[in-house]
Design a protein around this motif. Structure first.
Motif, PDB file in Angstrom:
ATOM      1  N   ARG A  56       1.418  -7.727   8.724  1.00 43.27           N
ATOM      2  CA  ARG A  56       1.328  -6.491   9.515  1.00 43.27           C
ATOM      3  C   ARG A  56       1.332  -5.262   8.604  1.00 43.27           C
ATOM      4  NH1 ARG A  56       6.365  -6.898  13.000  1.00 43.27           N
ATOM      5  NH2 ARG A  56       5.800  -4.772  13.598  1.00 43.27           N
ATOM      6  N   LEU A  57       2.203  -5.275   7.594  1.00 46.51           N
ATOM      7  CA  LEU A  57       2.266  -4.146   6.663  1.00 46.51           C
ATOM      8  C   LEU A  57       0.984  -4.059   5.834  1.00 46.51           C
ATOM      9  CD1 LEU A  57       3.730  -1.755   5.438  1.00 46.51           C
ATOM     10  CD2 LEU A  57       4.986  -3.351   3.959  1.00 46.51           C
ATOM     11  N   ARG A  58       0.470  -5.208   5.390  1.00 48.16           N
ATOM     12  CA  ARG A  58      -0.788  -5.225   4.633  1.00 48.16           C
ATOM     13  C   ARG A  58      -1.912  -4.558   5.429  1.00 48.16           C
ATOM     14  NH1 ARG A  58       0.713 -10.169   2.713  1.00 48.16           N
ATOM     15  NH2 ARG A  58      -0.319 -11.293   4.405  1.00 48.16           N
ATOM     16  N   ALA A  59      -1.957  -4.810   6.728  1.00 48.50           N
ATOM     17  CA  ALA A  59      -2.998  -4.203   7.572  1.00 48.50           C
ATOM     18  C   ALA A  59      -2.905  -2.675   7.525  1.00 48.50           C
ATOM     19  CB  ALA A  59      -2.879  -4.713   9.010  1.00 48.50           C
ATOM     20  N   LEU A  60      -1.702  -2.135   7.570  1.00 48.47           N
ATOM     21  CA  LEU A  60      -1.534  -0.677   7.499  1.00 48.47           C
ATOM     22  C   LEU A  60      -1.904  -0.144   6.117  1.00 48.47           C
ATOM     23  CD1 LEU A  60       1.806  -0.106   9.458  1.00 48.47           C
ATOM     24  CD2 LEU A  60      -0.530   0.329  10.239  1.00 48.47           C
ATOM     25  N   VAL A  61      -1.485  -0.869   5.085  1.00 48.52           N
ATOM     26  CA  VAL A  61      -1.816  -0.452   3.717  1.00 48.52           C
ATOM     27  C   VAL A  61      -3.328  -0.490   3.516  1.00 48.52           C
ATOM     28  CG1 VAL A  61      -1.593  -1.063   1.268  1.00 48.52           C
ATOM     29  CG2 VAL A  61       0.429  -1.133   2.752  1.00 48.52           C
ATOM     30  N   ASN A  62      -3.959  -1.572   3.943  1.00 43.17           N
ATOM     31  CA  ASN A  62      -5.407  -1.720   3.773  1.00 43.17           C
ATOM     32  C   ASN A  62      -6.201  -0.695   4.580  1.00 43.17           C
ATOM     33  OD1 ASN A  62      -4.957  -3.842   2.026  1.00 43.17           O
ATOM     34  ND2 ASN A  62      -5.273  -5.412   3.584  1.00 43.17           N
ATOM     35  N   SER A  63      -5.622  -0.190   5.663  1.00 44.57           N
ATOM     36  CA  SER A  63      -6.293   0.833   6.473  1.00 44.57           C
ATOM     37  C   SER A  63      -6.207   2.216   5.833  1.00 44.57           C
ATOM     38  CB  SER A  63      -5.677   0.888   7.873  1.00 44.57           C
ATOM     39  OG  SER A  63      -4.406   1.534   7.834  1.00 44.57           O
ATOM     40  N   GLY A  64      -5.368   2.346   4.793  1.00 42.82           N
ATOM     41  CA  GLY A  64      -5.183   3.645   4.152  1.00 42.82           C
ATOM     42  C   GLY A  64      -4.175   4.527   4.850  1.00 42.82           C
ATOM     43  N   LYS A  65      -3.509   4.010   5.873  1.00 38.74           N
ATOM     44  CA  LYS A  65      -2.540   4.793   6.638  1.00 38.74           C
ATOM     45  C   LYS A  65      -1.147   4.765   6.014  1.00 38.74           C
ATOM     46  CE  LYS A  65      -3.523   6.374  10.060  1.00 38.74           C
ATOM     47  NZ  LYS A  65      -3.852   7.774  10.138  1.00 38.74           N
ATOM     48  N   VAL A  66      -0.893   3.746   5.171  1.00 40.60           N
ATOM     49  CA  VAL A  66       0.422   3.566   4.567  1.00 40.60           C
ATOM     50  C   VAL A  66       0.260   3.318   3.076  1.00 40.60           C
ATOM     51  CG1 VAL A  66       2.425   2.020   4.449  1.00 40.60           C
ATOM     52  CG2 VAL A  66       1.541   2.727   6.668  1.00 40.60           C
ATOM     53  N   CYS A  67       1.102   3.983   2.289  1.00 42.55           N
ATOM     54  CA  CYS A  67       1.170   3.766   0.844  1.00 42.55           C
ATOM     55  C   CYS A  67       2.589   3.313   0.515  1.00 42.55           C
ATOM     56  CB  CYS A  67       0.864   5.045   0.086  1.00 42.55           C
ATOM     57  SG  CYS A  67      -0.785   5.684   0.392  1.00 42.55           S
ATOM     58  N   SER A  97       6.508  -8.310  -9.216  1.00 40.62           N
ATOM     59  CA  SER A  97       6.057  -9.678  -8.929  1.00 40.62           C
ATOM     60  C   SER A  97       6.318 -10.049  -7.468  1.00 40.62           C
ATOM     61  CB  SER A  97       6.709 -10.686  -9.878  1.00 40.62           C
ATOM     62  OG  SER A  97       8.072 -10.859  -9.587  1.00 40.62           O
ATOM     63  N   ILE A  98       7.384  -9.519  -6.885  1.00 39.75           N
ATOM     64  CA  ILE A  98       7.674  -9.767  -5.467  1.00 39.75           C
ATOM     65  C   ILE A  98       6.633  -9.063  -4.594  1.00 39.75           C
ATOM     66  CG2 ILE A  98       9.325  -9.319  -3.607  1.00 39.75           C
ATOM     67  CD1 ILE A  98      11.545  -9.835  -5.756  1.00 39.75           C
ATOM     68  N   PHE A  99       6.280  -7.824  -4.930  1.00 39.81           N
ATOM     69  CA  PHE A  99       5.212  -7.137  -4.201  1.00 39.81           C
ATOM     70  C   PHE A  99       3.925  -7.946  -4.290  1.00 39.81           C
ATOM     71  CE2 PHE A  99       7.898  -3.389  -4.279  1.00 39.81           C
ATOM     72  CZ  PHE A  99       7.500  -2.664  -3.170  1.00 39.81           C
ATOM     73  N   ASN A 100       3.587  -8.390  -5.486  1.00 39.61           N
ATOM     74  CA  ASN A 100       2.347  -9.150  -5.682  1.00 39.61           C
ATOM     75  C   ASN A 100       2.373 -10.465  -4.915  1.00 39.61           C
ATOM     76  OD1 ASN A 100       1.239  -7.159  -7.336  1.00 39.61           O
ATOM     77  ND2 ASN A 100       2.107  -8.052  -9.181  1.00 39.61           N
ATOM     78  N   ALA A 101       3.489 -11.186  -4.950  1.00 37.86           N
ATOM     79  CA  ALA A 101       3.607 -12.447  -4.212  1.00 37.86           C
ATOM     80  C   ALA A 101       3.527 -12.216  -2.706  1.00 37.86           C
ATOM     81  CB  ALA A 101       4.919 -13.152  -4.571  1.00 37.86           C
ATOM     82  N   SER A 102       3.866 -11.008  -2.278  1.00 37.54           N
ATOM     83  CA  SER A 102       3.808 -10.651  -0.859  1.00 37.54           C
ATOM     84  C   SER A 102       2.423 -10.179  -0.444  1.00 37.54           C
ATOM     85  CB  SER A 102       4.823  -9.544  -0.562  1.00 37.54           C
ATOM     86  OG  SER A 102       6.118  -9.927  -0.941  1.00 37.54           O
ATOM     87  N   GLY A 103       1.546  -9.993  -1.424  1.00 44.07           N
ATOM     88  CA  GLY A 103       0.206  -9.490  -1.126  1.00 44.07           C
ATOM     89  C   GLY A 103       0.193  -8.025  -0.759  1.00 44.07           C
ATOM     90  N   LEU A 104       1.224  -7.288  -1.199  1.00 44.88           N
ATOM     91  CA  LEU A 104       1.344  -5.876  -0.856  1.00 44.88           C
ATOM     92  C   LEU A 104       0.996  -5.022  -2.070  1.00 44.88           C
ATOM     93  CD1 LEU A 104       4.687  -6.098   1.136  1.00 44.88           C
ATOM     94  CD2 LEU A 104       2.400  -5.689   2.090  1.00 44.88           C
ATOM     95  N   SER A 105      -0.058  -4.248  -1.962  1.00 48.87           N
ATOM     96  CA  SER A 105      -0.399  -3.349  -3.056  1.00 48.87           C
ATOM     97  C   SER A 105       0.538  -2.145  -3.010  1.00 48.87           C
ATOM     98  CB  SER A 105      -1.862  -2.923  -2.975  1.00 48.87           C
ATOM     99  OG  SER A 105      -2.120  -2.273  -1.759  1.00 48.87           O
TER     100      SER A 105
END
Length: 161
Positions: A56-67, A97-105
């Motif tokens: 769910r968070l990735r979707a917001l990040v990928n939309s450019g709405k969340v950094c 590494s935790i961010f990366n393993a979570s797929g969160l940029s």
């Protein structure tokens, strides 16, 4: 006009989880940008342990709405105020590494939990390529020395103040 709101402690832990509110805000206000400083393992719970939440968070990040920015590792009291250089590097790399393993940029920006930092932490951030250090005015004596190597950002509003 674009509005940016920054908040700390976004994490799936129920004590600090405000992802549902972020989703509602982003859908209701299309010009709103949310910047969250995220502890990678709040109270020892790594982000990647809750994949549906991360999705769910990735979707917001990928939309450019969340950094996202790094907000310590465990979020203990002034955690990065006490680490020596090697420990600071290791803990920052573990958070990454935790961010990366979570797929969160995430952006290479850092805010220590409870604003805690020390000189070794600042040096570690610079050496690891961080571009911004969000700091409290209580640390001006430290951050003024490094402001030519990393952009220092002071918060400008806090409800506690």
């Amino acid at each position: 006009m674009q509005i940016i709101i920054e908040a700390d402690d976004l994490h799936p832990n129920p004590e600090v989880d405000c992802l549902g509110l972020a989703e509602k805000l982003c859908s209701k206000y299309p010009k709103l940008i949310l910047n969250f400083f995220v502890p990678a393992a709040y109270m020892g719970q790594e982000l990647y342990l809750n994949e549906p939440w991360c999705k769910r968070l990735r979707a917001l990040v990928n939309s450019g709405k969340v950094c996202l920015g790094v907000h310590s590792l465990y979020h203990t009291q002034e955690e990065f105020k006490y680490y020596d250089y090697k420990t600071a590097v290791d803990k920052i790399k573990l958070a990454e590494s935790i961010f990366n393993a979570s797929g969160l940029s995430f952006a290479k920006v850092f805010r220590g939990s409870h604003w805690g930092i020390c000189e070794d932490t600042v040096k570690a951030l610079i050496d690891l390529g961080y571009t911004h250090l969000y700091s409290h005015k209580n640390y001006n004596h430290l951050t003024d020395f490094y402001k030519d190597k990393i952009k220092i950002v002071h918060y400008n509003f806090n409800l506690a103040d």
